[in-house]
Design a protein around this motif. Structure first.
Motif, PDB file in Angstrom:
ATOM      1  N   ASN A  67       2.478  -7.413   2.099  1.00 38.69           N
ATOM      2  CA  ASN A  67       2.543  -6.475   3.214  1.00 38.69           C
ATOM      3  C   ASN A  67       2.731  -5.088   2.607  1.00 38.69           C
ATOM      4  OD1 ASN A  67       2.615  -8.124   5.767  1.00 38.69           O
ATOM      5  ND2 ASN A  67       4.190  -9.134   4.526  1.00 38.69           N
ATOM      6  N   VAL A  68       2.013  -4.104   3.158  1.00 37.82           N
ATOM      7  CA  VAL A  68       2.018  -2.785   2.537  1.00 37.82           C
ATOM      8  C   VAL A  68       2.639  -1.739   3.457  1.00 37.82           C
ATOM      9  CG1 VAL A  68       0.581  -0.950   1.559  1.00 37.82           C
ATOM     10  CG2 VAL A  68      -0.035  -3.339   1.183  1.00 37.82           C
ATOM     11  N   ILE A  69       3.476  -0.881   2.870  1.00 34.81           N
ATOM     12  CA  ILE A  69       4.073   0.235   3.598  1.00 34.81           C
ATOM     13  C   ILE A  69       3.559   1.515   2.965  1.00 34.81           C
ATOM     14  CG2 ILE A  69       6.221   1.361   4.319  1.00 34.81           C
ATOM     15  CD1 ILE A  69       6.228  -2.253   3.163  1.00 34.81           C
ATOM     16  N   ASP A  70       2.780   2.291   3.718  1.00 32.71           N
ATOM     17  CA  ASP A  70       2.224   3.535   3.206  1.00 32.71           C
ATOM     18  C   ASP A  70       3.254   4.655   3.396  1.00 32.71           C
ATOM     19  OD1 ASP A  70       0.786   5.767   2.531  1.00 32.71           O
ATOM     20  OD2 ASP A  70      -0.880   5.399   3.923  1.00 32.71           O
ATOM     21  N   LEU A  71       3.717   5.244   2.294  1.00 25.58           N
ATOM     22  CA  LEU A  71       4.747   6.294   2.380  1.00 25.58           C
ATOM     23  C   LEU A  71       4.151   7.697   2.401  1.00 25.58           C
ATOM     24  CD1 LEU A  71       7.358   4.954  -0.232  1.00 25.58           C
ATOM     25  CD2 LEU A  71       7.212   4.427   2.203  1.00 25.58           C
ATOM     26  N   GLY A  72       2.830   7.818   2.203  1.00 25.95           N
ATOM     27  CA  GLY A  72       2.189   9.141   2.232  1.00 25.95           C
ATOM     28  C   GLY A  72       2.304   9.881   0.913  1.00 25.95           C
ATOM     29  N   ILE A  73       2.266  11.228   0.985  1.00 28.71           N
ATOM     30  CA  ILE A  73       2.370  12.054  -0.228  1.00 28.71           C
ATOM     31  C   ILE A  73       3.837  12.403  -0.442  1.00 28.71           C
ATOM     32  CG2 ILE A  73       1.686  14.209  -1.346  1.00 28.71           C
ATOM     33  CD1 ILE A  73      -0.758  14.267   0.443  1.00 28.71           C
ATOM     34  N   LEU A  74       4.372  12.043  -1.591  1.00 22.78           N
ATOM     35  CA  LEU A  74       5.790  12.299  -1.872  1.00 22.78           C
ATOM     36  C   LEU A  74       6.071  12.186  -3.366  1.00 22.78           C
ATOM     37  CD1 LEU A  74       7.823   9.241  -0.433  1.00 22.78           C
ATOM     38  CD2 LEU A  74       5.466   9.178  -1.177  1.00 22.78           C
ATOM     39  N   TRP A 137      -7.995 -15.785   4.946  1.00 20.57           N
ATOM     40  CA  TRP A 137      -8.076 -14.713   5.957  1.00 20.57           C
ATOM     41  C   TRP A 137      -6.862 -14.658   6.878  1.00 20.57           C
ATOM     42  CZ3 TRP A 137      -7.792 -15.732  11.155  1.00 20.57           C
ATOM     43  CH2 TRP A 137      -7.900 -17.082  11.521  1.00 20.57           C
ATOM     44  N   ASP A 138      -6.253 -15.798   7.155  1.00 26.45           N
ATOM     45  CA  ASP A 138      -5.138 -15.803   8.105  1.00 26.45           C
ATOM     46  C   ASP A 138      -3.796 -15.475   7.442  1.00 26.45           C
ATOM     47  OD1 ASP A 138      -5.265 -18.123   6.661  1.00 26.45           O
ATOM     48  OD2 ASP A 138      -4.733 -19.454   8.313  1.00 26.45           O
ATOM     49  N   GLN A 139      -3.844 -15.220   6.126  1.00 24.48           N
ATOM     50  CA  GLN A 139      -2.596 -14.836   5.440  1.00 24.48           C
ATOM     51  C   GLN A 139      -2.644 -13.408   4.885  1.00 24.48           C
ATOM     52  OE1 GLN A 139      -2.464 -17.987   2.618  1.00 24.48           O
ATOM     53  NE2 GLN A 139      -1.366 -19.362   3.997  1.00 24.48           N
ATOM     54  N   ILE A 140      -3.717 -12.695   5.204  1.00 27.43           N
ATOM     55  CA  ILE A 140      -3.841 -11.317   4.720  1.00 27.43           C
ATOM     56  C   ILE A 140      -2.670 -10.492   5.260  1.00 27.43           C
ATOM     57  CG2 ILE A 140      -5.240  -9.200   4.886  1.00 27.43           C
ATOM     58  CD1 ILE A 140      -7.720 -11.036   4.785  1.00 27.43           C
ATOM     59  N   GLY A 141      -2.094  -9.677   4.384  1.00 27.71           N
ATOM     60  CA  GLY A 141      -0.883  -8.922   4.737  1.00 27.71           C
ATOM     61  C   GLY A 141      -1.115  -7.849   5.785  1.00 27.71           C
ATOM     62  N   GLY A 142      -0.021  -7.324   6.317  1.00 28.39           N
ATOM     63  CA  GLY A 142      -0.085  -6.262   7.322  1.00 28.39           C
ATOM     64  C   GLY A 142       0.138  -4.898   6.689  1.00 28.39           C
ATOM     65  N   LEU A 143      -0.328  -3.855   7.383  1.00 31.17           N
ATOM     66  CA  LEU A 143      -0.173  -2.488   6.883  1.00 31.17           C
ATOM     67  C   LEU A 143       0.579  -1.642   7.894  1.00 31.17           C
ATOM     68  CD1 LEU A 143      -0.933  -0.060   5.001  1.00 31.17           C
ATOM     69  CD2 LEU A 143      -3.089   0.089   6.250  1.00 31.17           C
ATOM     70  N   GLU A 144       1.623  -0.979   7.435  1.00 29.78           N
ATOM     71  CA  GLU A 144       2.326  -0.034   8.304  1.00 29.78           C
ATOM     72  C   GLU A 144       2.678   1.215   7.501  1.00 29.78           C
ATOM     73  OE1 GLU A 144       6.577  -1.498   8.935  1.00 29.78           O
ATOM     74  OE2 GLU A 144       5.516  -3.334   8.409  1.00 29.78           O
ATOM     75  N   SER A 145       3.166   2.247   8.180  1.00 31.71           N
ATOM     76  CA  SER A 145       3.555   3.437   7.421  1.00 31.71           C
ATOM     77  C   SER A 145       5.044   3.689   7.651  1.00 31.71           C
ATOM     78  CB  SER A 145       2.725   4.641   7.858  1.00 31.71           C
ATOM     79  OG  SER A 145       2.992   4.917   9.206  1.00 31.71           O
TER      80      SER A 145
END
Ligand code: MG
Length: 451
Positions: A67-74, A137-145
């Protein structure tokens, strides 16, 4: 690409969209994701290629099931801060102080420390064997920020600082972020602390139009001029990913990194009643003198910020750093941090009520010299063994190359890990001895180079 050369001292750093393509970044991120299998934060600096590489890295991680958390530019340390507090791993898209055309990928572990060599080896094995685990395909992680990290990071720095003295001192500070990631942190941090802030190169721009991202004396001419013209108390400069802080004093003098390291060390030891200081074998004896005077103890490691950070964690150290202005506060971030370093320096100036030039003058004085000698990579091991052999009768430290101690001072001779050269640093109580020691080191290298 040479198998062994994938990772440098901290991550993979190459020319963007040349070797460092979206395909490469995505595959490397999948290999890392296969080992982490959890929540991974991704952030990066202001480079033009960062969004392209970041999206490739995110795809690769999602494909591995993370699962990925996008933190942006930092800043790099803000990603390390986030991972340590919330996530299982992290990927940082940055080439630190390299020129604009480069970029890089750094991986950190769950403590926010750059991953160890064993894990790099595992990633390389997966990468080169094409043995990637692409999940169903049914286990692909989620993306949030998570856009709140910068705010939390700044607040955390402020909570560790004596705000009242800083507010009363009303220091005039000029901040040169070099158009890098610090644009989002340092000016805001200092204003909130009550400093009068003037900004220079503080609009994020991946072409780095203001100056080269490396905060060397030559690259900081505009800042030096601005400090003198405006009559500021302090100039602050960062590298591209904001993990290093360099100071200009109120007279416009460039302050070397080992001096700020020594100044902050002294204050950390006083505030905490002693503690363990970790640094590399190439750092000034001033660090040892201060430790001896203020109840500290020094542990010297091989050269490299990752080694210092890891030892600080393993031994529960108080503070650490390197001679280049990278300061590590292990209680906050297990890596070089520019924001807390900046706040600490401003705090010391405010509380002591002294100009920076005077604070620096009060530190132990040593003179140092740096030299390099060209040497083909394939001769390095043999040459190093030979030099260790002929200097056996001296007092030496062979943790990294050989550091030879004499009555006058010391000289360290070590092969570079990234370039076909040997480095030779010396230090002594006076300029002449430092030069003599450095020349002796160079002569030892040359004498045995042609054997
Ligand atoms: Mg950096």
């Amino acid at each position: 690409m040479n198998k062994k050369s994938l990772f440098g001292t901290f991550g993979v750093r190459r020319k963007a969209n040349h070797v460092l393509t979206p395909e490469f970044a995505s595959k490397l991120a999948t290999a890392y994701g296969n080992l982490v299998k959890g929540y991974v934060a991704v952030g990066g600096d202001t480079r033009t290629s960062t969004p392209m590489l970041k999206h490739a890295v995110i795809s690769g991680l999602l494909s591995s099931g993370c699962n990925v958390i996008d933190l942006g530019i930092l800043p790099t340390p803000a990603v390390q801060f986030a991972v340590r507090n919330y996530y299982d791993g992290g990927v940082i898209i940055t080439a630190s102080h390299n020129p604009p055309q480069d970029n890089g990928i750094k991986f950190v572990d769950t403590d926010g420390i750059g991953i160890p060599a064993e894990m790099e080896k595992k990633i390389e094995d997966i990468f080169f064997s094409d043995n990637l685990d692409r999940i169903s395909w049914d286990q692909i992680g989620g993306l949030e920020s998570n856009p709140n990290i910068i705010e939390e990071y700044i607040e955390d720095v402020i909570s560790r600082i004596d705000q009242k003295s800083i507010r009363n001192a009303k220091l005039k500070v000029i901040v040169d972020c070099g158009n890098g990631a610090a644009c989002f942190t340092t000016p805001y941090l200092l204003r909130r602390l009550g400093c009068e802030v003037t900004t220079l190169n503080c609009q994020p721009d991946g072409f780095f139009p203001g100056r080269n991202p490396e905060p060397t004396k030559d690259n900081l001419k505009d800042l030096i001029k601005a400090v003198k013209t405006i009559g500021a108390d302090l100039g602050i400069a960062h590298d591209g990913d904001a993990d290093r802080t360099i100071c200009i004093d109120e007279m416009g003098n460039f302050v070397f990194g080992d001096k700020t390291f020594a100044l902050v060390e002294k204050n950390m030891l006083i505030e905490n009643g002693g503690g363990l200081i970790v640094t590399t074998v190439a750092t000034s004896s001033a660090i040892y003198d201060i430790a001896a005077n203020y109840g500290g103890e020094v542990l010297a490691t091989k050269v490299g910020d990752l080694v210092v950070a890891r030892e600080l964690k393993n031994r529960n150290g108080l503070f650490g750093g390197e001679e280049n202005g990278g300061l590590i506060f292990p209680d906050f971030v297990y890596g070089r941090d520019a924001a807390l370093a900046t706040a600490k320096i401003v705090e010391i100036m405010s509380r002591d009520g002294k100009p920076l030039s005077r604070l620096i003058r009060e530190l132990p004085v040593y003179h140092s010299q740096k030299r390099k000698v060209e040497c083909p990579d394939d001769l390095k091991v043999k040459l190093m063994d030979k030099i260790i052999d002929v200097t056996r009768d001296y007092k030496v430290d062979t943790k990294d190359g050989v550091k030879i101690f004499t009555e006058e001072g010391w000289v360290i001779i070590r092969p570079s890990g990234t370039e076909p050269i040997f480095r030779c640093f010396s230090e002594a109580k006076n300029e002449e001895d430092a030069e003599r020691m450095a020349e002796w080191g160079v002569s030892l290298i040359l004498e045995h180079l042609n054997l």
